[in-house]
Design an enzyme around this catalytic site. Structure first.
Site, PDB file in Angstrom:
ATOM      1  N   GLU A 149       1.704  -7.337  14.450  1.00 36.88           N
ATOM      2  CA  GLU A 149       1.580  -6.044  15.121  1.00 36.88           C
ATOM      3  C   GLU A 149       0.104  -5.675  15.306  1.00 36.88           C
ATOM      4  O   GLU A 149      -0.668  -5.722  14.350  1.00 36.88           O
ATOM      5  CB  GLU A 149       2.286  -4.971  14.280  1.00 36.88           C
ATOM      6  N   SER A 176       8.902  -5.151  14.662  1.00 37.42           N
ATOM      7  CA  SER A 176      10.197  -5.760  14.361  1.00 37.42           C
ATOM      8  C   SER A 176       9.950  -7.003  13.514  1.00 37.42           C
ATOM      9  O   SER A 176       9.987  -8.138  14.003  1.00 37.42           O
ATOM     10  CB  SER A 176      10.926  -6.111  15.663  1.00 37.42           C
ATOM     11  N   GLU A 177       9.653  -6.776  12.254  1.00 39.00           N
ATOM     12  CA  GLU A 177       9.288  -7.889  11.371  1.00 39.00           C
ATOM     13  C   GLU A 177      10.394  -8.938  11.309  1.00 39.00           C
ATOM     14  O   GLU A 177      10.117 -10.142  11.265  1.00 39.00           O
ATOM     15  CB  GLU A 177       8.983  -7.368   9.960  1.00 39.00           C
ATOM     16  N   PHE A 235       1.817  -4.400   6.176  1.00 37.80           N
ATOM     17  CA  PHE A 235       1.934  -4.029   4.761  1.00 37.80           C
ATOM     18  C   PHE A 235       3.086  -4.849   4.174  1.00 37.80           C
ATOM     19  O   PHE A 235       4.171  -4.885   4.753  1.00 37.80           O
ATOM     20  CB  PHE A 235       2.243  -2.525   4.608  1.00 37.80           C
ATOM     21  N   ASP A 293       5.049  -4.268   2.021  1.00 39.30           N
ATOM     22  CA  ASP A 293       6.224  -3.434   1.746  1.00 39.30           C
ATOM     23  C   ASP A 293       7.312  -3.642   2.802  1.00 39.30           C
ATOM     24  O   ASP A 293       8.501  -3.454   2.528  1.00 39.30           O
ATOM     25  CB  ASP A 293       5.818  -1.961   1.719  1.00 39.30           C
ATOM     26  N   HIS A 328       3.515   1.746   1.275  1.00 37.34           N
ATOM     27  CA  HIS A 328       2.462   0.899   1.868  1.00 37.34           C
ATOM     28  C   HIS A 328       1.519   0.348   0.807  1.00 37.34           C
ATOM     29  O   HIS A 328       0.403  -0.066   1.124  1.00 37.34           O
ATOM     30  CB  HIS A 328       1.621   1.707   2.864  1.00 37.34           C
TER      31      HIS A 328
END
Lengths: 335, 372
Positions: A29, A69-70, A93, A95, A139
């Protein structure tokens, strides 16, 4: 030797390897400017400035912005790795790795095993981790214990600019999936970094400091905390050795065991939550393999078992401090 | 007249700022002789012993065991029996005034710099006062300029001293391919010309000895003296296994066991030394350069270089130092040592006398320098 920041060291490694190997691509991203940059390409050099200049050098075919959209782009990266590319996917991140855990845990990590060793997955997932940047509890987690737990993944946690460059080059050249974790508070730290390329093998700890009275094993940013503690301990006449495992999978058990056998007193410093963590894992290893050499109980200095607070004073209190390490070390040296 | 001498925290290398007193080997009131090991000091990089600079009695211990103190701090006082307690108290008080004045222990050390030469770069570390004559330190195969940790700062208190990373070592760029030895000599000559235009006093260890002999032969009018420590090229015997194993060692534990062979006392090996060596070994191009250099040092029949002929024709003073427990380059036969060279054998020392017997080596360098 040139002094460079952790961020510069990573950038050099990416530049070098993308220049050397055309199969290396990047996706993530905001790598090429992203939303909010008003169309300016490479506006920030990536979310943390690590990928600056790569777009100009290697073009949009190899440096790809992705949607938020990981699950999609980590899956795409795993597939690309399986079919011959060497992708580096950036999760802003760590997370957010939770939403793509199936791609990481059930797919990428298993390909080599499930295809009888005939499949390679040269995938690097870079992500930031760690507290101290006032980023809130979603995060700032130190999630390396989760990845360390999963067989098939290699987990890298550099603590110095020198190690960051050498370990990232090694990660990109590795044929297995590598989780490469960068502490946000380390990006501006500076150290000696050669201009040329070099690799550091996985599974080899760094002996950051020799010492005789107590062994401090510290992970990631906690190496800095350990070094501050060692300086304070030295002023009290206590000589502390520091070991930085650098990779938690594979783990350099031999070095940890050697130093424990010699010194006999151990403090483990880990920013992650304490339950089922790398600290507890190493502690169990040492207790199992060198119990007779221990002169005192192994001490763990970790974050509390709580989410990272947003309030600055609470976040500061959450992070293991040098004073806490000094207190733990002193308690076992002088008992 | 009474004699009072200070025992101070020394400066071992450019980054040392303080040291911890770990052991006094002599008690207060004990007799000491010049050169006797009297004090052990630990730093973050290395633990080493301090030798007495004078003969007398250790009249006072100022820094007790466990104390951490800055470089230059007064650790103890050696004096003869004529010195009164009041004189010693006054000496200690005057030393406290001197500490912090900024002139203790620095030795003029600076940060390394890179010199561009044909085919790459050469890293040098300069220290000491400006002068027309310069001591140039050349390390051996697999070493780097930190080899001179215990020598450069001490020598720099008296003269200008430049330590060099040979090509393929430390922070100098690698050189490989054909004629690697000649290329190394040329690179070192170019770097030295850039930083030391006057007379040179070459001090070289092991493989560096062959480089120094070549430079002295090429420029006899510029070289004022030569101090060679366990140099290659005087006999045929050497441990080629060391070269092979050094190149093959890619990890810390492996390398540590190889480096231990260099010392009579393997506890001299520090993690910092091992990490530093791995750093340059891992740079791209260095393994190939080291292999090429190793081939110029020895083959299956033994040593390749021969420097005896070069040394015997030199007009300058030549001193050769050797540890009697050297397992890498054994002591040559007396007939293999040129007649114009003074050979000194240092007892209980391996292939690294400059680290294991630094005071003796420093004294020998100064003595050779003064003859030049």
């Amino acid at each position: 030797m040139a002094q460079k920041s952790f961020r510069q060291a990573l950038n050099e490694a990416l530049h070098f390897e993308m220049g050397r190997d055309p199969r290396v691509i990047m996706m993530g991203e905001d790598l090429t400017g992203g939303a909010g940059a008003n169309g300016v390409k490479d506006a920030w050099g990536g979310p943390f400035g690590v990928t600056r200049g790569l777009l100009d050098a290697f073009g949009p075919e190899r440096i790809r912005d992705t949607p938020i959209s990981e699950a999609a782009f980590i899956g795409a990266a795993a597939g690309a790795a399986l079919t011959g590319l060497r992708p580096i996917a950036e999760i802003m991140f760590v997370d957010f790795a939770g939403v793509c855990l199936d791609q990481i845990m059930n797919q990428a990590a298993k390909f080599r095993y499930m295809f009888g060793g005939r499949a390679k997955t040269p995938l690097v997932i870079r992500a930031t981790y760690g507290a101290g940047s006032r980023s809130g509890s979603q995060h700032t987690q130190a999630l390396y214990p989760i990845f360390t737990h999963i067989p098939g993944l290699k987990v890298v946690i550099p603590s110095t600019p020198y190690d960051a460059k050498g370990l990232l080059l090694q990660a990109i050249r590795d044929d297995d999936p590598v989780i490469f974790l960068e502490h946000k508070m380390l990006y501006d730290t500076v150290g000696d970094v050669p201009d040329g390329a070099y690799t550091i093998p996985f599974g080899e700890a760094r002996v950051a400091r020799d010492g005789k009275d107590v062994l401090i094993i510290a992970i990631g940013r906690m190496v800095q905390v350990a070094e501050e503690a060692a300086r304070k301990l030295a002023s009290e006449g206590i000589s502390a050795a520091i070991i930085d495992p650098r990779t938690t999978s594979p783990l350099d058990e031999d070095t940890l065991l050697d130093f424990t056998e010699t010194i006999g007193r151990v403090v483990i410093v880990d920013e992650a939550n304490p339950r089922c963590s790398v600290a507890t894992d190493i502690s169990a290893l040492l207790a199992d393999k060198c119990f007779d050499a221990l002169k005192a109980p192994i001490k763990l200095v970790t974050a509390p078992h709580a989410p990272v607070p947003y309030a600055p004073n609470l976040e500061d209190a959450y992070i293991p401090s040098a004073d806490a390490v000094v207190k733990a070390a002193t308690s076992i040296v002088k008992r | 007249m009474s004699s009072i001498e200070a025992v101070t925290v020394p400066k071992w290398g450019m980054t040392m700022t303080e040291g911890k007193i770990t052991q006094w080997m002599v008690g207060e009131g004990g007799p000491v002789t010049r050169g006797q090991e009297i004090l052990e000091i630990e730093t973050t990089k290395v633990t080493n012993v301090v030798e007495a600079a004078a003969t007398g009695t250790l009249r006072r211990i100022v820094l007790n065991e466990g104390t951490t103190a800055p470089v230059g701090a007064l650790a103890g006082v050696i004096a003869d029996e004529a010195a009164t307690p009041e004189e010693i108290d006054a000496f200690i008080a005057s030393y406290a005034d001197r500490l912090g004045s900024g002139d203790e222990g620095e030795g003029g050390a600076s940060v390394p710099r890179t010199i561009t030469v044909d085919g790459g770069t050469v890293n040098v570390l300069e220290a000491g006062p400006e002068s027309d004559e310069t001591v140039v330190l050349l390390h051996g195969f697999g070493g780097d300029l930190s080899t001179w940790l215990f020598n450069q700062s001490a020598l720099a208190e008296k003269m200008r001293v430049v330590a060099v990373d040979l090509p393929g070592h430390g922070a100098s760029s690698p050189i490989a391919g054909e004629d690697v030895f000649l290329k190394i000599v040329a690179a070192v000559e170019a770097a030295v010309d850039a930083v030391a235009p006057g007379k040179l006093h070459l001090v070289a260890h092991s493989f560096g000895g062959a480089v120094a002999a070549a430079i002295a032969t090429n420029r006899p009018s510029r070289v004022g003296s030569l101090t060679l420590i366990a140099p290659i090229g005087l006999s045929r015997q050497m441990s080629r296994d060391f070269l092979v194993d050094f190149i093959a060692a890619e990890r810390r534990r492996q390398l540590s066991s190889v480096l231990e062979r260099l010392f009579a006392d393997p506890s001299k090996i520090t993690s910092d030394m091992v990490e530093g060596t791995l750093r340059f070994k891992r740079l791209e191009g260095v393994p190939e350069a080291l292999s090429a250099i190793a081939d110029t040092i020895a083959d299956d029949s033994g040593q390749v270089q021969s420097i005896g002929g070069q040394l015997k024709d030199l007009p300058c003073p030549v001193t050769i130092l050797w540890g009697d427990r050297d397992e890498i380059v054994p002591l040559p036969q007396s007939t293999e040592v040129p007649a114009n060279a003074r050979l000194r054998i240092i007892p209980d020392v391996g292939h690294m006398p400059q680290m294991e017997a630094s005071s003796a080596v420093n004294d020998a360098i100064l003595e050779t320098f003064q003859r030049g």
